[in-house]
Design a protein around this motif. Sequence first.
Motif, PDB file in Angstrom:
ATOM      1  N   ALA A  89      51.367 123.241  54.743  1.00  0.00           N
ATOM      2  CA  ALA A  89      51.082 123.900  56.026  1.00  0.00           C
ATOM      3  C   ALA A  89      50.943 122.905  57.164  1.00  0.00           C
ATOM      4  N   GLN A  90      50.674 121.644  56.869  1.00  0.00           N
ATOM      5  CA  GLN A  90      50.509 120.636  57.909  1.00  0.00           C
ATOM      6  C   GLN A  90      51.817 119.930  58.253  1.00  0.00           C
ATOM      7  N   VAL A  91      52.900 120.359  57.652  1.00  0.00           N
ATOM      8  CA  VAL A  91      54.202 119.733  57.865  1.00  0.00           C
ATOM      9  C   VAL A  91      55.020 120.601  58.830  1.00  0.00           C
ATOM     10  N   PRO A  92      55.564 120.039  59.910  1.00  0.00           N
ATOM     11  CA  PRO A  92      56.403 120.825  60.828  1.00  0.00           C
ATOM     12  C   PRO A  92      57.782 121.068  60.211  1.00  0.00           C
ATOM     13  N   ALA A  93      57.834 121.975  59.253  1.00  0.00           N
ATOM     14  CA  ALA A  93      59.066 122.213  58.494  1.00  0.00           C
ATOM     15  C   ALA A  93      60.227 122.615  59.395  1.00  0.00           C
ATOM     16  N   ASP A  94      59.928 123.383  60.453  1.00  0.00           N
ATOM     17  CA  ASP A  94      61.003 123.816  61.347  1.00  0.00           C
ATOM     18  C   ASP A  94      61.661 122.628  62.038  1.00  0.00           C
ATOM     19  N   LYS A  95      60.845 121.663  62.467  1.00  0.00           N
ATOM     20  CA  LYS A  95      61.392 120.478  63.126  1.00  0.00           C
ATOM     21  C   LYS A  95      62.211 119.637  62.149  1.00  0.00           C
ATOM     22  N   LEU A  96      61.719 119.462  60.929  1.00  0.00           N
ATOM     23  CA  LEU A  96      62.460 118.683  59.932  1.00  0.00           C
ATOM     24  C   LEU A  96      63.757 119.385  59.557  1.00  0.00           C
ATOM     25  N   ARG A  97      63.709 120.696  59.421  1.00  0.00           N
ATOM     26  CA  ARG A  97      64.891 121.472  59.055  1.00  0.00           C
ATOM     27  C   ARG A  97      65.952 121.350  60.145  1.00  0.00           C
ATOM     28  N   GLU A  98      65.506 121.463  61.389  1.00  0.00           N
ATOM     29  CA  GLU A  98      66.439 121.415  62.515  1.00  0.00           C
ATOM     30  C   GLU A  98      67.067 120.028  62.676  1.00  0.00           C
ATOM     31  N   ARG A  99      66.259 118.992  62.533  1.00  0.00           N
ATOM     32  CA  ARG A  99      66.745 117.640  62.824  1.00  0.00           C
ATOM     33  C   ARG A  99      67.532 117.041  61.674  1.00  0.00           C
ATOM     34  N   PHE A 100      67.096 117.312  60.432  1.00  0.00           N
ATOM     35  CA  PHE A 100      67.692 116.621  59.296  1.00  0.00           C
ATOM     36  C   PHE A 100      68.491 117.532  58.359  1.00  0.00           C
ATOM     37  N   GLY A 101      68.560 118.815  58.661  1.00  0.00           N
ATOM     38  CA  GLY A 101      69.440 119.702  57.931  1.00  0.00           C
ATOM     39  C   GLY A 101      69.115 119.884  56.469  1.00  0.00           C
ATOM     40  N   PHE A 102      67.834 119.983  56.133  1.00  0.00           N
ATOM     41  CA  PHE A 102      67.460 120.273  54.747  1.00  0.00           C
ATOM     42  C   PHE A 102      66.269 121.211  54.749  1.00  0.00           C
ATOM     43  N   GLU A 103      65.978 121.787  53.589  1.00  0.00           N
ATOM     44  CA  GLU A 103      64.864 122.708  53.462  1.00  0.00           C
ATOM     45  C   GLU A 103      63.666 121.954  52.890  1.00  0.00           C
ATOM     46  N   VAL A 134      66.568 100.993  60.037  1.00  0.00           N
ATOM     47  CA  VAL A 134      66.063  99.666  59.688  1.00  0.00           C
ATOM     48  C   VAL A 134      66.478  98.647  60.748  1.00  0.00           C
ATOM     49  N   ALA A 135      67.667  98.788  61.274  1.00  0.00           N
ATOM     50  CA  ALA A 135      68.145  97.851  62.290  1.00  0.00           C
ATOM     51  C   ALA A 135      67.328  97.944  63.567  1.00  0.00           C
ATOM     52  N   ASP A 136      66.799  99.136  63.867  1.00  0.00           N
ATOM     53  CA  ASP A 136      66.070  99.350  65.127  1.00  0.00           C
ATOM     54  C   ASP A 136      64.974 100.380  64.891  1.00  0.00           C
ATOM     55  N   TYR A 137      63.721  99.919  64.773  1.00  0.00           N
ATOM     56  CA  TYR A 137      62.609 100.837  64.516  1.00  0.00           C
ATOM     57  C   TYR A 137      62.398 101.807  65.667  1.00  0.00           C
ATOM     58  N   GLY A 138      62.956 101.502  66.835  1.00  0.00           N
ATOM     59  CA  GLY A 138      62.861 102.432  67.947  1.00  0.00           C
ATOM     60  C   GLY A 138      63.494 103.775  67.623  1.00  0.00           C
ATOM     61  N   LEU A 139      64.531 103.770  66.771  1.00  0.00           N
ATOM     62  CA  LEU A 139      65.157 105.027  66.360  1.00  0.00           C
ATOM     63  C   LEU A 139      64.235 105.844  65.476  1.00  0.00           C
ATOM     64  N   VAL A 140      63.429 105.177  64.663  1.00  0.00           N
ATOM     65  CA  VAL A 140      62.425 105.885  63.867  1.00  0.00           C
ATOM     66  C   VAL A 140      61.406 106.534  64.796  1.00  0.00           C
ATOM     67  N   ARG A 141      61.008 105.800  65.815  1.00  0.00           N
ATOM     68  CA  ARG A 141      60.032 106.360  66.756  1.00  0.00           C
ATOM     69  C   ARG A 141      60.606 107.547  67.517  1.00  0.00           C
ATOM     70  N   GLU A 142      61.907 107.524  67.792  1.00  0.00           N
ATOM     71  CA  GLU A 142      62.526 108.700  68.415  1.00  0.00           C
ATOM     72  C   GLU A 142      62.432 109.913  67.493  1.00  0.00           C
ATOM     73  N   ALA A 143      62.625 109.685  66.192  1.00  0.00           N
ATOM     74  CA  ALA A 143      62.511 110.780  65.232  1.00  0.00           C
ATOM     75  C   ALA A 143      61.067 111.274  65.143  1.00  0.00           C
ATOM     76  N   ILE A 144      60.102 110.357  65.184  1.00  0.00           N
ATOM     77  CA  ILE A 144      58.689 110.752  65.185  1.00  0.00           C
ATOM     78  C   ILE A 144      58.393 111.621  66.407  1.00  0.00           C
ATOM     79  N   ALA A 145      58.882 111.192  67.570  1.00  0.00           N
ATOM     80  CA  ALA A 145      58.642 111.935  68.812  1.00  0.00           C
ATOM     81  C   ALA A 145      59.250 113.326  68.750  1.00  0.00           C
ATOM     82  N   ALA A 146      60.428 113.441  68.143  1.00  0.00           N
ATOM     83  CA  ALA A 146      61.082 114.744  68.049  1.00  0.00           C
ATOM     84  C   ALA A 146      60.373 115.654  67.049  1.00  0.00           C
ATOM     85  N   THR A 147      59.776 115.071  66.006  1.00  0.00           N
ATOM     86  CA  THR A 147      59.114 115.860  64.972  1.00  0.00           C
ATOM     87  C   THR A 147      57.719 116.281  65.402  1.00  0.00           C
TER      88      THR A 147
END
Length: 782
Positions: free
Chosen positions: A423-437, A577-590
């Motif tokens: 219940a604490q996981v934003p499943a809708d955001k993960l589903r939308e961004r990464f295309g999995f259930e 891995v090449a650019d942790y800024g991309l991970v932070r973009e994913a965090i911001a979107a989630t």
Amino acid sequence: MRKARFKPYKGPAGGWGSAQSVGEILLRERAPFAAGKALLKQNKPIDGFACVSCAWAKPHPSLPLAFCENGAKATAWEGTALRCGPEFFARHTLRELRNWSDYELEQQGRLTEPLRWDAASDRYLPISWAQAFAEIGAELKGYTDPNEVVFYASGRASLEASYMWALYARLYGTNNLPDSSNMCHESTSIALPESIGVPVGTVTLNDFAKTDGLLFFGHNTGSNAPRMLHELEAARKRNAPIITFNPLRERGLERFTNPQSPVQMATGESIVVSTQYHQLAIGGDIACIAGICKALFEMDDAARERGAARVLDVAFIAKHTAGFEAFERRIRGYAWPLLERRSGLTRGAMEAAATVYAGCERVIAVYGMGLTQHRHGVLNVQMLVNLLLLRGNMGKEGAGICPVRGHSNVQGQRSVGITEKAAQVPADKLRERFGFEPPSEDGMNTVEACEAIVAGKVKAFVALGGNFIRAIPDSGRLEPAWSSLKLSVQIATKLNRSHLVHGEKAYLLPCLGRTEVDVQASGEQRHTTEDSTACIRAWRGVAAPAGEHLLSEPAIIAALAKATLAPNPAVDWDAWVADYGLVREAIAATYPETFHDLNVRMMEPGGFHRPLGASQRQWKTSNGKANFIEPHTLSVDDDVEQRAERRDVLNLMTIRSNDQFNTTVYGYNDRFRGIHGTRAVLLMHRNDIARLNLAEGDKVQVSTAVDDGVHREVGPLRVTPYDIPEGCCAGYYPECNALIPLWHHAEKAKVPAAKSIPVTLRRVIAVGQDASVPVEPAPLPG
């Protein structure tokens, strides 16, 4: 280990004792210059690194020397010149190493190359990174049920690594993401949302600067979060009272000499920290807080009779809270003799605390695991919130609740997805961004993972840091069960016992430390963390890596994911891995509410805070109110309560030394308690020593006093007199973890109840022989 010595410490916390301790560990780790240079960058925003020890807040602007004694020890420990490479394992089998102490294992230095356990020789042998990832991935892909795999996370990983770890586990198909929060502040994470609608504390360092009173419950600040002593010193200089409730008298809450004050260091001057110090009985917190509340009700009655200003903040209670009437009836119904017996304090002590509390307009309540690690740890925390609500000390400057977290980013990793609760996981955001259930069922927390391992229901345990096997309860049952695992994988910086208790296939993957420069394809990387006050900042390493073969945690996680999972075009692990800024973009979107524009906001000099509705008197609870929670018991550990006639049973709490942080033991000098050269001690009241026919220096075996068919015992421990309430005793963590039954945990939260364990003693007649006698109370005269 040096010869054991016991000599009371008369000095303050901080001061020259702290400076000497830092100097000793810098020399012991053979890094006086490298680690000393790194310390100048510790906790310095933007161009420095976040302390790898505790999660206490970092002031802005930063102090010239922004580290404490334990923080310096953590940096020296990670920045050591000692190395633990393949040549070490060529000399030692794992069976041999299992007889070594925690200190001896970690003192071998930094791991330098990936290793795989070889069953034929019982040794760790070198393996290439590529082969290690391929073999681990093949093993994990071979399991048909993802829920047979546990992905554990220690609390030191950055936000970036933690987000990647959580995503890796969920792409694999499981929410089995237990973490170190499950063993300490999960009680907080359950209690606070029900009471005030947020899972974390509500105060910032700015509130500490404006408070006019502090309450401390169950926290050894001088050893576990020493940098907080600067805030306490400033409060005392403003004449703000500090009222402490703790079974043991801890030096950091008694006196403090500021090492950054030339005058104090030159003169030996120290400040008195606690203006009241109440040594309540172990497990007496609910009754103690109920007594203070009862005293406030009686003071409010008297004020109304006189026509004076109300003691209770009735306007706040009426507008912002629910459940007050039922709570008031319950508290008024408790008789003072019952509250005294249950708390271990006198009525006068509780009334004294209430009187001072009522005289303050802005109060912060600070607490640690002395509240959370009990059977009713959740209620402990909620009772403390009740006390604050009575006088409106929530949602205004200088007031609020402050749980002190342990590991340096344990709060932050929860903010980016490390949780077993679906219940604490934003499943809708993960589903939308990464295309999995994302998996929709809850995973296993720490206790549940342990139960599953004992039952043979877990095939693989993959750990992002930590020393899980030493941190968990009931270790005498858990260690033998570990061999039933098909696979164990440990990402680590140093050798510890969890690496020696392993599955049929075992891998040891060494990573960069937080203090070290992390260079990837796009250049030098930064990472982010969240502290105890929900402040998020950017950091970067400053030291050279300990070895040329080390990989960063994000690089290891990405490689494991690529080896384990089917390709997903929405997740470019290599680019991350090449650019942790991309991970932070994913965090911001989630998690947009908290982390929007993370790459920009993380560079703000003072960091930025998570939005916390309760600090603005916005209550995100089910009823939109701050809730008074009615206590249903005055006993915090009723699952192991002993009959009154069992006078041979003591109540044990586990404690940490001044020379350790969590399971990491830096040395054998518990300076503040006057214990040197040993950790094999049992701290007891002198009256208990006498009535049980014992003497100082006797050796005893300590056994858990419950009848569940399992014998739990540690020892021999040296009987050591100490200022602790009668009927109570204390021993070191993690050595005493074997005494905690796995089922003895917090209601709702399942935090191991390490602060209240019923035990009996047997005197050891001859060490090394099976010769001991039960310890029984002396017969009464006549």
